[in-house]
Write a protein that holds these residues in place. Structure first.
Motif, PDB file in Angstrom:
ATOM      1  N   ALA A 162       1.039  -1.405   0.134  1.00  0.00           N
ATOM      2  CA  ALA A 162       0.046  -0.073  -0.023  1.00  0.00           C
ATOM      3  C   ALA A 162       0.841   1.145   0.064  1.00  0.00           C
ATOM      4  O   ALA A 162       0.532   2.198  -0.723  1.00  0.00           O
ATOM      5  CB  ALA A 162      -0.982  -0.123   1.020  1.00  0.00           C
ATOM      6  N   THR A 163       2.060   1.244   0.845  1.00  0.00           N
ATOM      7  CA  THR A 163       2.780   2.370   0.819  1.00  0.00           C
ATOM      8  C   THR A 163       3.456   2.745  -0.615  1.00  0.00           C
ATOM      9  O   THR A 163       3.655   3.564  -0.916  1.00  0.00           O
ATOM     10  CB  THR A 163       4.164   2.185   1.841  1.00  0.00           C
ATOM     11  OG1 THR A 163       3.534   2.042   3.137  1.00  0.00           O
ATOM     12  CG2 THR A 163       5.094   3.325   1.900  1.00  0.00           C
ATOM     13  N   SER A 164       3.989   1.464  -1.272  1.00  0.00           N
ATOM     14  CA  SER A 164       4.455   1.628  -2.494  1.00  0.00           C
ATOM     15  C   SER A 164       3.524   2.159  -3.506  1.00  0.00           C
ATOM     16  O   SER A 164       3.836   3.300  -4.141  1.00  0.00           O
ATOM     17  CB  SER A 164       4.973   0.350  -2.988  1.00  0.00           C
ATOM     18  OG  SER A 164       6.106  -0.386  -2.320  1.00  0.00           O
ATOM     19  N   LEU A 165       2.119   1.667  -3.352  1.00  0.00           N
ATOM     20  CA  LEU A 165       1.457   2.197  -4.715  1.00  0.00           C
ATOM     21  C   LEU A 165       0.813   3.660  -4.269  1.00  0.00           C
ATOM     22  O   LEU A 165       0.703   4.426  -5.196  1.00  0.00           O
ATOM     23  CB  LEU A 165       0.216   1.248  -4.452  1.00  0.00           C
ATOM     24  CG  LEU A 165       0.399  -0.185  -5.002  1.00  0.00           C
ATOM     25  CD1 LEU A 165      -0.999  -1.034  -4.908  1.00  0.00           C
ATOM     26  CD2 LEU A 165       0.695  -0.257  -6.108  1.00  0.00           C
ATOM     27  N   ALA A 166       0.802   4.045  -2.971  1.00  0.00           N
ATOM     28  CA  ALA A 166       0.612   5.312  -2.710  1.00  0.00           C
ATOM     29  C   ALA A 166       1.491   6.236  -3.134  1.00  0.00           C
ATOM     30  O   ALA A 166       1.261   7.171  -3.552  1.00  0.00           O
ATOM     31  CB  ALA A 166       0.236   5.419  -0.955  1.00  0.00           C
ATOM     32  N   GLY A 167       2.828   5.831  -2.785  1.00  0.00           N
ATOM     33  CA  GLY A 167       3.945   6.712  -3.480  1.00  0.00           C
ATOM     34  C   GLY A 167       3.917   6.809  -5.042  1.00  0.00           C
ATOM     35  O   GLY A 167       4.125   7.881  -5.526  1.00  0.00           O
ATOM     36  N   LEU A 168       3.493   5.722  -5.573  1.00  0.00           N
ATOM     37  CA  LEU A 168       3.386   5.911  -7.249  1.00  0.00           C
ATOM     38  C   LEU A 168       2.194   6.749  -7.559  1.00  0.00           C
ATOM     39  O   LEU A 168       2.256   7.552  -8.524  1.00  0.00           O
ATOM     40  CB  LEU A 168       2.938   4.617  -7.586  1.00  0.00           C
ATOM     41  CG  LEU A 168       4.146   3.434  -7.847  1.00  0.00           C
ATOM     42  CD1 LEU A 168       3.619   2.190  -8.412  1.00  0.00           C
ATOM     43  CD2 LEU A 168       5.520   4.163  -8.448  1.00  0.00           C
ATOM     44  N   ALA A 169       1.197   6.694  -6.645  1.00  0.00           N
ATOM     45  CA  ALA A 169      -0.102   7.831  -7.084  1.00  0.00           C
ATOM     46  C   ALA A 169       0.356   8.912  -6.718  1.00  0.00           C
ATOM     47  O   ALA A 169      -0.007   9.907  -7.526  1.00  0.00           O
ATOM     48  CB  ALA A 169      -1.213   7.249  -6.053  1.00  0.00           C
ATOM     49  N   VAL A 223       3.618  10.463  -6.970  1.00  0.00           N
ATOM     50  CA  VAL A 223       4.496  10.987  -7.960  1.00  0.00           C
ATOM     51  C   VAL A 223       3.725  11.217  -9.242  1.00  0.00           C
ATOM     52  O   VAL A 223       3.851  12.165  -9.960  1.00  0.00           O
ATOM     53  CB  VAL A 223       5.610   9.536  -8.196  1.00  0.00           C
ATOM     54  CG1 VAL A 223       6.181   9.894  -9.545  1.00  0.00           C
ATOM     55  CG2 VAL A 223       6.625   9.636  -6.958  1.00  0.00           C
ATOM     56  N   PHE A 224       2.905  10.123  -9.802  1.00  0.00           N
ATOM     57  CA  PHE A 224       2.324  10.300 -11.047  1.00  0.00           C
ATOM     58  C   PHE A 224       0.750  11.261 -11.104  1.00  0.00           C
ATOM     59  O   PHE A 224       0.495  11.631 -11.851  1.00  0.00           O
ATOM     60  CB  PHE A 224       1.696   9.168 -11.639  1.00  0.00           C
ATOM     61  CG  PHE A 224       2.856   8.192 -12.285  1.00  0.00           C
ATOM     62  CD1 PHE A 224       3.450   8.651 -13.005  1.00  0.00           C
ATOM     63  CD2 PHE A 224       3.466   7.066 -11.345  1.00  0.00           C
ATOM     64  CE1 PHE A 224       4.581   7.862 -13.870  1.00  0.00           C
ATOM     65  CE2 PHE A 224       4.289   6.390 -11.872  1.00  0.00           C
ATOM     66  CZ  PHE A 224       5.199   6.659 -13.090  1.00  0.00           C
ATOM     67  N   SER A 225       0.713  11.642  -9.854  1.00  0.00           N
ATOM     68  CA  SER A 225      -0.186  12.855  -9.642  1.00  0.00           C
ATOM     69  C   SER A 225       0.543  14.193 -10.347  1.00  0.00           C
ATOM     70  O   SER A 225      -0.451  15.177 -10.617  1.00  0.00           O
ATOM     71  CB  SER A 225      -0.699  13.081  -8.486  1.00  0.00           C
ATOM     72  OG  SER A 225       0.162  13.507  -7.396  1.00  0.00           O
ATOM     73  N   TYR A 226       1.727  14.320 -10.247  1.00  0.00           N
ATOM     74  CA  TYR A 226       2.399  15.305 -10.887  1.00  0.00           C
ATOM     75  C   TYR A 226       3.203  15.449 -12.149  1.00  0.00           C
ATOM     76  O   TYR A 226       3.641  16.368 -12.842  1.00  0.00           O
ATOM     77  CB  TYR A 226       3.580  15.688  -9.672  1.00  0.00           C
ATOM     78  CG  TYR A 226       2.929  16.313  -8.430  1.00  0.00           C
ATOM     79  CD1 TYR A 226       2.673  17.668  -8.315  1.00  0.00           C
ATOM     80  CD2 TYR A 226       2.654  15.538  -7.504  1.00  0.00           C
ATOM     81  CE1 TYR A 226       2.082  18.180  -7.335  1.00  0.00           C
ATOM     82  CE2 TYR A 226       2.398  15.861  -6.230  1.00  0.00           C
ATOM     83  CZ  TYR A 226       1.968  17.053  -5.936  1.00  0.00           C
ATOM     84  OH  TYR A 226       1.598  17.616  -4.710  1.00  0.00           O
ATOM     85  N   THR A 227       3.120  13.926 -12.681  1.00  0.00           N
ATOM     86  CA  THR A 227       3.654  13.905 -13.987  1.00  0.00           C
ATOM     87  C   THR A 227       3.112  12.677 -14.785  1.00  0.00           C
ATOM     88  O   THR A 227       2.439  11.689 -14.123  1.00  0.00           O
ATOM     89  CB  THR A 227       5.347  13.638 -14.029  1.00  0.00           C
ATOM     90  OG1 THR A 227       5.751  13.564 -15.111  1.00  0.00           O
ATOM     91  CG2 THR A 227       5.636  12.502 -12.989  1.00  0.00           C
ATOM     92  N   TRP A 255       8.981   6.198 -17.935  1.00  0.00           N
ATOM     93  CA  TRP A 255       8.316   4.838 -17.646  1.00  0.00           C
ATOM     94  C   TRP A 255       6.735   5.473 -17.325  1.00  0.00           C
ATOM     95  O   TRP A 255       6.857   6.462 -16.528  1.00  0.00           O
ATOM     96  CB  TRP A 255       8.860   4.209 -16.385  1.00  0.00           C
ATOM     97  CG  TRP A 255      10.085   3.538 -16.579  1.00  0.00           C
ATOM     98  CD1 TRP A 255      11.184   4.025 -17.102  1.00  0.00           C
ATOM     99  CD2 TRP A 255      10.433   2.316 -16.492  1.00  0.00           C
ATOM    100  NE1 TRP A 255      12.218   3.252 -17.176  1.00  0.00           N
ATOM    101  CE2 TRP A 255      11.541   1.838 -16.721  1.00  0.00           C
ATOM    102  CE3 TRP A 255       9.365   0.966 -15.978  1.00  0.00           C
ATOM    103  CZ2 TRP A 255      12.225   0.540 -16.946  1.00  0.00           C
ATOM    104  CZ3 TRP A 255       9.888  -0.286 -15.932  1.00  0.00           C
ATOM    105  CH2 TRP A 255      11.114  -0.386 -16.311  1.00  0.00           C
ATOM    106  N   ARG A 256       5.900   4.874 -17.881  1.00  0.00           N
ATOM    107  CA  ARG A 256       4.527   5.386 -17.631  1.00  0.00           C
ATOM    108  C   ARG A 256       3.942   4.519 -16.122  1.00  0.00           C
ATOM    109  O   ARG A 256       4.658   3.611 -15.865  1.00  0.00           O
ATOM    110  CB  ARG A 256       3.716   4.958 -18.907  1.00  0.00           C
ATOM    111  CG  ARG A 256       4.070   5.601 -19.904  1.00  0.00           C
ATOM    112  CD  ARG A 256       2.996   5.411 -21.200  1.00  0.00           C
ATOM    113  NE  ARG A 256       3.135   4.109 -21.971  1.00  0.00           N
ATOM    114  CZ  ARG A 256       4.251   3.706 -22.576  1.00  0.00           C
ATOM    115  NH1 ARG A 256       4.968   4.685 -22.954  1.00  0.00           N
ATOM    116  NH2 ARG A 256       4.330   2.644 -23.018  1.00  0.00           N
ATOM    117  N   PRO A 257       2.918   5.071 -15.666  1.00  0.00           N
ATOM    118  CA  PRO A 257       2.346   4.538 -14.682  1.00  0.00           C
ATOM    119  C   PRO A 257       2.295   2.936 -14.678  1.00  0.00           C
ATOM    120  O   PRO A 257       2.748   2.279 -13.599  1.00  0.00           O
ATOM    121  CB  PRO A 257       1.105   5.015 -14.279  1.00  0.00           C
ATOM    122  CG  PRO A 257       1.288   6.468 -14.976  1.00  0.00           C
ATOM    123  CD  PRO A 257       2.171   6.171 -16.385  1.00  0.00           C
TER     124      PRO A 257
END
Length: 261
Positions: free
Chosen positions: A37-44, A46-50, A56-58
């Protein structure tokens, strides 16, 4: 087949032992789900800004996270506990029991301990990978799937060989557990593409501590980013490291005196 047979035996023994402490399953489940969950939250975040991260795409980074959990689960399932047990057995002399068995000693010490609850990480890794493949759709074909399978095997051999050589250092040095902890710390960097890191760190994560071969390279194969040169190079590194770890292990055994010496 001998490796799989022995792994099955040790797995059954460890299952019987761990079932006496079933609450450990819930602790491992909580820990693994929290980490995911922490890893996926981090991705969310990051990709909310780019839209891309180093190209690499989401969905592609999601596949990388799946590989990270899958390989990490396999390391925690058998490689890490077995190598830690090897270090302890060299120190207290109980390695004698493996050396006197008819099976190859390296094979025995490589599968002697199994942390069955780490299968949770393996299952989560497959689940995340499946989600990523479904979202990538037609971009993942037979060629990509075959290359991914080859790179997972090659990466697994590289990581196993690396851990075996680290554990073999215990024949010369009293305590090497801290070195294993360093690997675990650096493996955390594998949840992101190594191309994001500075050149010196990228080199370290590829050729000194081979995290890239375990995570980024298989993810590149899955997403069609892997070049033929990198694929052949990874296979070559796996062959060389497997042979080198075998030689290093045999050299280390000559330094072992044991309790019966």
């Amino acid at each position: 087949m001998s490796y799989l047979r022995l792994l099955g035996v040790f797995l059954r023994v460890n299952v019987m032992g761990e079932l006496a402490y079933r609450v450990n399953f819930f602790f491992q489940l909580f820990e693994s789900v929290l980490e995911l969950a922490t890893s996926l939250a981090g991705l969310a975040v990051v990709f909310s800004y780019t839209d891309t991260l180093g190209g690499w795409r989401p969905d592609e980074v999601l596949g990388l996270v799946g590989v990270y959990f899958l390989v990490g689960g396999m390391i925690g399932l058998v490689i890490q506990p077995s190598m830690e047990q090897l270090i302890a057995s060299v120190r207290d002399g109980s390695l004698d029991f493996a050396l006197t068995k008819p099976e190859d000693a390296q094979l025995l010490v490589s599968v002697q301990s199994v942390e069955i609850w780490k299968l949770i990480d393996v299952v989560l890794g497959f689940a995340v990978l499946g989600t990523a493949v479904a979202r990538l759709g037609e971009k993942v074909g037979v060629r990509e799937a075959a290359a991914f399978a080859v790179m997972v095997v090659a990466g697994g051999l590289i990581i196993y060989s690396f851990w075996l050589m680290l554990a073999t250092l215990s024949f010369w040095f009293v305590r090497v557990e801290n070195i294993l902890e360093i690997f675990q710390s650096m493996y955390q960097a594998g949840r992101w593409p190594v191309s994001l890191y500075p050149g010196w760190l990228r080199f370290a994560l590829t050729f000194i501590v081979p995290v890239a071969f375990a995570t980024t390279v298989p993810a590149e194969a899955l997403t069609g980013r892997l070049t033929e040169t990198t694929l052949l190079g990874a296979v070559g590194v796996a062959v060389v490291m497997t042979a080198a770890s075998r030689v290093f292990w045999r050299v280390g055994l000559r330094q072992y005196s044991g309790t019966s010496a």
